[in-house]
Design a protein around this motif. Structure first.
Motif, short mmCIF file in Angstrom:
data_model
loop_
_atom_site.label_atom_id
_atom_site.label_comp_id
_atom_site.label_asym_id
_atom_site.label_seq_id
_atom_site.Cartn_x
_atom_site.Cartn_y
_atom_site.Cartn_z
N VAL A 178 -37.81 -48.20 -5.24
CA VAL A 178 -36.45 -47.64 -5.28
C VAL A 178 -35.82 -47.67 -3.89
O VAL A 178 -34.65 -48.05 -3.73
CB VAL A 178 -36.48 -46.19 -5.82
N ALA A 179 -36.59 -47.29 -2.88
CA ALA A 179 -36.07 -47.28 -1.51
C ALA A 179 -35.68 -48.68 -1.06
O ALA A 179 -34.66 -48.87 -0.39
CB ALA A 179 -37.11 -46.69 -0.55
N ALA A 180 -36.48 -49.69 -1.42
CA ALA A 180 -36.17 -51.07 -1.05
C ALA A 180 -34.89 -51.55 -1.72
O ALA A 180 -34.14 -52.35 -1.15
CB ALA A 180 -37.33 -51.97 -1.42
N ASP A 185 -33.12 -49.88 5.23
CA ASP A 185 -34.36 -49.40 5.84
C ASP A 185 -35.54 -49.58 4.89
O ASP A 185 -36.61 -50.06 5.28
CB ASP A 185 -34.23 -47.93 6.24
N GLY A 186 -35.34 -49.17 3.65
CA GLY A 186 -36.40 -49.32 2.66
C GLY A 186 -36.73 -50.78 2.41
O GLY A 186 -37.91 -51.15 2.26
N TYR A 187 -35.72 -51.63 2.38
CA TYR A 187 -35.93 -53.06 2.15
C TYR A 187 -36.71 -53.68 3.30
O TYR A 187 -37.64 -54.47 3.08
CB TYR A 187 -34.58 -53.75 1.99
N GLU A 188 -36.32 -53.34 4.53
CA GLU A 188 -36.99 -53.93 5.70
C GLU A 188 -38.47 -53.56 5.76
O GLU A 188 -39.32 -54.40 6.05
CB GLU A 188 -36.27 -53.51 6.97
N TRP A 189 -38.79 -52.29 5.46
CA TRP A 189 -40.19 -51.89 5.48
C TRP A 189 -40.97 -52.59 4.36
O TRP A 189 -42.14 -52.94 4.53
CB TRP A 189 -40.33 -50.38 5.36
N ALA A 190 -40.33 -52.81 3.24
CA ALA A 190 -41.00 -53.45 2.12
C ALA A 190 -41.36 -54.91 2.42
O ALA A 190 -42.25 -55.48 1.77
CB ALA A 190 -40.13 -53.39 0.88
N GLN A 191 -40.68 -55.52 3.41
CA GLN A 191 -40.96 -56.91 3.76
C GLN A 191 -42.09 -57.05 4.79
O GLN A 191 -42.55 -58.16 5.06
CB GLN A 191 -39.69 -57.57 4.33
N LYS A 192 -42.53 -55.93 5.35
CA LYS A 192 -43.52 -55.99 6.42
C LYS A 192 -44.94 -55.81 5.90
O LYS A 192 -45.20 -54.98 5.03
CB LYS A 192 -43.22 -54.90 7.47
N ASP A 193 -45.85 -56.61 6.45
CA ASP A 193 -47.26 -56.46 6.10
C ASP A 193 -47.82 -55.18 6.71
O ASP A 193 -47.29 -54.66 7.71
CB ASP A 193 -48.06 -57.65 6.62
N ASN A 215 -44.65 -47.41 3.66
CA ASN A 215 -43.18 -47.45 3.65
C ASN A 215 -42.59 -46.05 3.56
O ASN A 215 -41.66 -45.70 4.30
CB ASN A 215 -42.68 -48.29 2.48
N LEU A 216 -43.11 -45.24 2.64
CA LEU A 216 -42.58 -43.89 2.47
C LEU A 216 -42.86 -43.04 3.70
O LEU A 216 -42.02 -42.22 4.12
CB LEU A 216 -43.18 -43.24 1.23
N ASP A 217 -44.02 -43.23 4.30
CA ASP A 217 -44.35 -42.51 5.52
C ASP A 217 -43.34 -42.84 6.62
O ASP A 217 -42.86 -41.95 7.32
CB ASP A 217 -45.76 -42.87 5.97
N LYS A 218 -42.99 -44.11 6.76
CA LYS A 218 -42.05 -44.53 7.78
C LYS A 218 -40.63 -44.06 7.48
O LYS A 218 -39.79 -43.92 8.38
CB LYS A 218 -42.05 -46.05 7.92
N ASN A 247 -33.08 -38.76 3.29
CA ASN A 247 -33.38 -39.58 4.47
C ASN A 247 -32.69 -40.94 4.42
O ASN A 247 -32.44 -41.55 5.46
CB ASN A 247 -34.88 -39.76 4.61
N LEU A 248 -32.41 -41.42 3.21
CA LEU A 248 -31.69 -42.69 3.05
C LEU A 248 -30.19 -42.48 3.00
O LEU A 248 -29.44 -43.44 2.80
CB LEU A 248 -32.16 -43.41 1.77
N HIS A 249 -29.76 -41.22 3.16
CA HIS A 249 -28.33 -40.86 3.18
C HIS A 249 -27.63 -41.16 1.84
O HIS A 249 -26.42 -41.40 1.83
CB HIS A 249 -27.62 -41.58 4.32
N ILE A 250 -28.40 -41.12 0.78
CA ILE A 250 -27.81 -41.20 -0.56
C ILE A 250 -27.33 -39.83 -0.99
O ILE A 250 -26.28 -39.68 -1.61
CB ILE A 250 -28.83 -41.78 -1.54
#
Length: 254
Positions: A178-180, A185-193, A215-218, A247-250
């Motif tokens: 959902v965050a991605a 921010d959520g999308y960028e973390w989801a792309q990282k190993d 991802n959620l921790d970050k 935190n995602l400003h939604i």
């Protein structure tokens, strides 16, 4: 009245209201007071330094707002996520049972999580495809909406298992998806190993859940690093969802 102004502090902003004008529209005033989240602070005063923090119940009584009913759950007092749960309730993103109770310590089912997410994200229903989700089930539209966006999937045989309970690793995977979808921010973390250092932090999790937990921790959520298979409670799921939305400003709340 000598105290004829209100000051509302919410999400880092300050708003001023004329008390006498507000009193002319009791229905609107009732809606305003009911819509104040737990983080809001309301003050009465004449301006300058002459402010006192107001008690919303006292204001409702003073202005004879007989329909005023705070949007809170009576069975979550003292819960670690009390503020977050009542925040979602205030914004009408969370509902309880027919008696108005939330049951925060009960296990969260897949159908319940689908309904919670669909409400919070205002998602339209999708095409119903699961063999074990009747069209008239209360969670049917929510399940179809969540599945249509890939946030939750079936078991590969056409079943969704809406009554099955969730574990930490399963909840984190859904919230990370959902965050991605909802934020850069959520999308960028989801792309990282997952790095070697991060693997050490989340080694208890299977590989498919390590990234979502990281991802959620970050993103600032409180993640249980040691217990991936612990069942998720309704209170914890709601609390984590609210924290993520803030935190995602939604959610405009802090």
């Amino acid at each position: 009245r000598s105290l004829n102004n209100w000051k509302l502090e919410l999400a880092g902003y300050t708003f001023y209201l004329d008390q006498d004008l507000a009193a002319q529209e009791p229905e609107v005033l009732t809606e305003l007071l009911e819509a104040l989240p737990p983080s809001a602070r309301l003050f009465c005063g004449t301006g300058s330094a002459h402010w006192r923090e107001a008690d919303v119940w006292e204001l409702a009584e003073e202005f004879s707002l007989s329909d005023y009913a705070p949007r809170t759950f009576p069975d979550i007092s003292g819960h670690p996520y009390e503020r977050e749960i009542n925040t979602l309730r205030t914004y009408k993103l969370l509902s309880g049972d027919e008696n108005g109770l939330f049951h925060p310590e009960a296990s969260m089912t897949r159908g319940e999580l689908a309904a919670m997410l669909t409400s919070a994200l205002n998602l339209p229903a999708g095409k119903q495809t699961f063999s074990d989700v009747p069209e008239n089930a209360w969670y049917a539209n929510a399940v179809s909406a969540i599945a249509a966006r890939g946030f939750m999937k079936g078991d590969g045989t056409g079943a969704f298992h809406p009554e099955a309970t969730l574990t930490n690793q399963e909840l984190y995977t859904v919230l990370s998806a959902v965050a991605a979808w909802a934020s850069m921010d959520g999308y960028e973390w989801a792309q990282k190993d997952v790095s070697a250092v991060q693997w050490v932090e989340f080694y208890a999790y299977p590989e498919w859940a390590q990234g979502p937990a990281r991802n959620l921790d970050k993103l600032g959520l409180t993640v249980d690093r040691e217990n991936p298979n612990v069942p998720v409670t309704r209170g914890d799921a709601a609390g984590l969802l609210c924290t993520m939305l803030e935190n995602l400003h939604i959610l405009w709340n802090k």
